[in-house]
Design a protein around this motif. Structure first.
Motif, PDB file in Angstrom:
ATOM      1  N   GLY A   1       1.566   5.547  -0.890  1.00 37.28           N
ATOM      2  CA  GLY A   1       1.013   6.885  -1.114  1.00 37.28           C
ATOM      3  C   GLY A   1       1.897   7.596  -2.119  1.00 37.28           C
ATOM      4  O   GLY A   1       3.128   7.543  -1.996  1.00 37.28           O
TER       5      GLY A   1
ATOM      6  N   ARG B   1       0.873  -1.173   0.000  1.00 36.64           N
ATOM      7  CA  ARG B   1       0.000   0.000   0.000  1.00 36.64           C
ATOM      8  C   ARG B   1       0.914   1.227   0.000  1.00 36.64           C
ATOM      9  O   ARG B   1       1.715   1.424   0.924  1.00 36.64           O
ATOM     10  CB  ARG B   1      -0.849  -0.063   1.290  1.00 36.64           C
ATOM     11  CG  ARG B   1      -1.768   1.080   1.514  1.00 36.64           C
ATOM     12  CD  ARG B   1      -2.510   0.837   2.846  1.00 36.64           C
ATOM     13  NE  ARG B   1      -2.842   2.096   3.474  1.00 36.64           N
ATOM     14  CZ  ARG B   1      -3.876   2.849   3.117  1.00 36.64           C
ATOM     15  NH1 ARG B   1      -4.685   2.452   2.172  1.00 36.64           N
ATOM     16  NH2 ARG B   1      -4.105   4.006   3.715  1.00 36.64           N
TER      17      ARG B   1
ATOM     18  N   PHE C   1       1.025   3.927   5.259  1.00 41.12           N
ATOM     19  CA  PHE C   1       1.485   3.324   4.006  1.00 41.12           C
ATOM     20  C   PHE C   1       2.728   2.474   4.232  1.00 41.12           C
ATOM     21  O   PHE C   1       3.506   2.723   5.159  1.00 41.12           O
ATOM     22  CB  PHE C   1       1.826   4.436   2.998  1.00 41.12           C
ATOM     23  CG  PHE C   1       0.664   5.333   2.679  1.00 41.12           C
ATOM     24  CD1 PHE C   1      -0.411   4.867   1.922  1.00 41.12           C
ATOM     25  CD2 PHE C   1       0.639   6.640   3.144  1.00 41.12           C
ATOM     26  CE1 PHE C   1      -1.479   5.694   1.636  1.00 41.12           C
ATOM     27  CE2 PHE C   1      -0.427   7.483   2.851  1.00 41.12           C
ATOM     28  CZ  PHE C   1      -1.496   7.002   2.095  1.00 41.12           C
TER      29      PHE C   1
END
Ligand code: SF4
Ligand code: SF4
Length: 403
Positions: free
Chosen positions: A300, A298, A368
């Motif tokens: 950003g 994950r 993140f």
């Protein structure tokens, strides 16, 4: 010395709409900064009448170019301000701090063989206090570590004359990859080789000039622009399809600013310079896409100011979307505040951190695995100001290669 060959008359086109002022990160945190309209087109008209009209607050402009993105009239606001600072500013006299911060290739060369010592010393409290008091480099700022071996030395030892590919591109690696983050250069070669494209280095390259311009060394910046342009021409003449760069700021300088600095318009080689994600997305679109395995992370994405100005963010996003398994979150577009060497100076440190605060907050809230960005100084700022690790889009792509 004027930065650009032809004097910039774009201020004549200002519509006085104030769209630029609402986008200025400095004006939003410093009430004493008059903002882009007043420092740029309005101020320029006055300065042309008399340099006495110079507002010293101009020095707080970071050169982020966000005002230019907002301007409907294509006024080169940030360039007008940079030129005015150098032409009329009282801070033009030689300063050791400005010299040290802007001559990145000289500093990198001087640390050759001594990187572990330099890295250890610059972390000590004593060195930080001395730099703060004697040079004006803020003691809270962290310096990026120098690599033990430069990217160019690695390339010479491992790859020079060993790559045999029908297609080749040349790589402007820039100072940061060469002296601080050779891994990014190695990842770039890995990705391009997986697409059957060889990577040559320019015969010689110098700093692109971004820090030189920001610190008022315009003559040296122009000399570097001439030098690098000759190297780019040689590379294209020798069969390279184009020149790629993995730094969004170097690429902007080489492609957009050099022609205006050197006064060349027709037939210049600068249009052959591509920021890497632009080049890769085009290749993917043409069917030249390597096998990619899922990367279950994950991340950003933070868009750097100069990449926004060049319109390149969509290429990076489109490339990242090609990575299977990646959960991509585009962070709200906030300047990180470092602006190259700006945030290293003690009079700018607080402004720099105040500008970056909304971004740091988003990052900490997002939990993140990594933050992805295209700019080396954004990486420095985010890693110093948050708990996140920052990775370049190409390095993420290299992780996804099925090899
Ligand atoms: S370049 Fe950035 S800091 Fe400077 S006036 Fe424009 S928006 Fe403000
Ligand atoms: S956005 Fe452009 S046209 Fe509008 S005030 Fe600013 S410089 Fe002038």
């Amino acid at each position: 010395m004027n930065l650009f060959k032809d004097s910039d008359r774009s201020f004549d086109s200002c519509l006085k709409c104030t769209a630029c002022s609402s986008r200025c990160p400095v004006a939003s945190v410093r009430p004493d900064f008059p903002g882009p309209k007043q420092c740029g087109p309005d101020g320029e008209r006055l300065r042309l009448k008399s340099p006495d009209f110079l507002d010293e607050a101009l020095k707080y402009c970071t050169g982020c170019k966000r005002c230019e993105v907002a301007c409907p009239s294509d006024v080169h606001i940030s360039d007008i301000i940079a030129d005015a600072k150098a032409r009329y500013g009282k801070g033009n006299k030689f300063k050791i701090r400005e010299f040290l911060l802007s001559h990145t290739d000289l500093m990198g060369t001087m640390t050759r063989g001594t990187a572990p010592i330099v890295n250890a010393v610059t972390k000590t409290k004593t060195a930080k206090v001395v730099m703060h008091k004697a040079l004006g480099i803020d003691q809270r700022r962290q310096f990026p570590p120098y690599a033990h071996k430069s990217f160019r030395s690695w390339y010479k030892a491992e790859l020079e004359d060993k790559q045999v590919f029908a297609r080749n591109v040349s790589y402007f690696h820039g100072c940061f990859v060469n002296y601080n983050l050779p891994e990014l250069g190695i990842d770039t070669i890995k990705v391009l080789n997986a697409m059957n494209i060889g990577v040559q280095l320019l015969k010689k390259e110098k700093c692109c000039g971004v820090p030189l311009v920001a610190n008022g060394f315009h003559k040296k910046a122009k000399a570097n622009a001439r030098f690098n342009t000759d190297s780019i021409e040689q590379a294209i003449d020798s069969g390279s399809e184009c020149v790629i760069s993995t730094s969004s700021s170097c690429a902007f300088m080489l492609r957009e600013d050099y022609p205006r600095m050197l006064g060349e318009t027709e037939g210049n080689p600068h249009q052959q310079v591509n920021y890497i994600t632009r080049f890769l997305t085009q290749e993917f679109k043409n069917g030249n896409k390597p096998e990619l395995k899922p990367v279950n992370l994950r991340v950003g994405y933070h868009s750097p100011c100069h990449l926004i100005r060049s319109g390149g963010v969509l290429h990076t996003l489109s490339l990242l979307r090609e990575i299977p398994g990646l959960q991509l979150h585009q962070l709200e577009s906030n300047c990180c505040g470092i602006a190259g060497t700006y945030g290293f100076k003690k009079e700018n440190y607080n402004t720099s951190q105040d500008i970056g605060e909304p971004l740091f907050h988003q990052i900490e809230e997002g939990e993140f695995d990594y933050i992805v960005t295209d700019c080396e100084t954004c990486k420095m700022q985010i890693e110093m100001s948050t708990s996140a690790e920052v990775i370049h889009p190409v390095s993420l792509l290299a992780r996804a290669l099925d090899v």
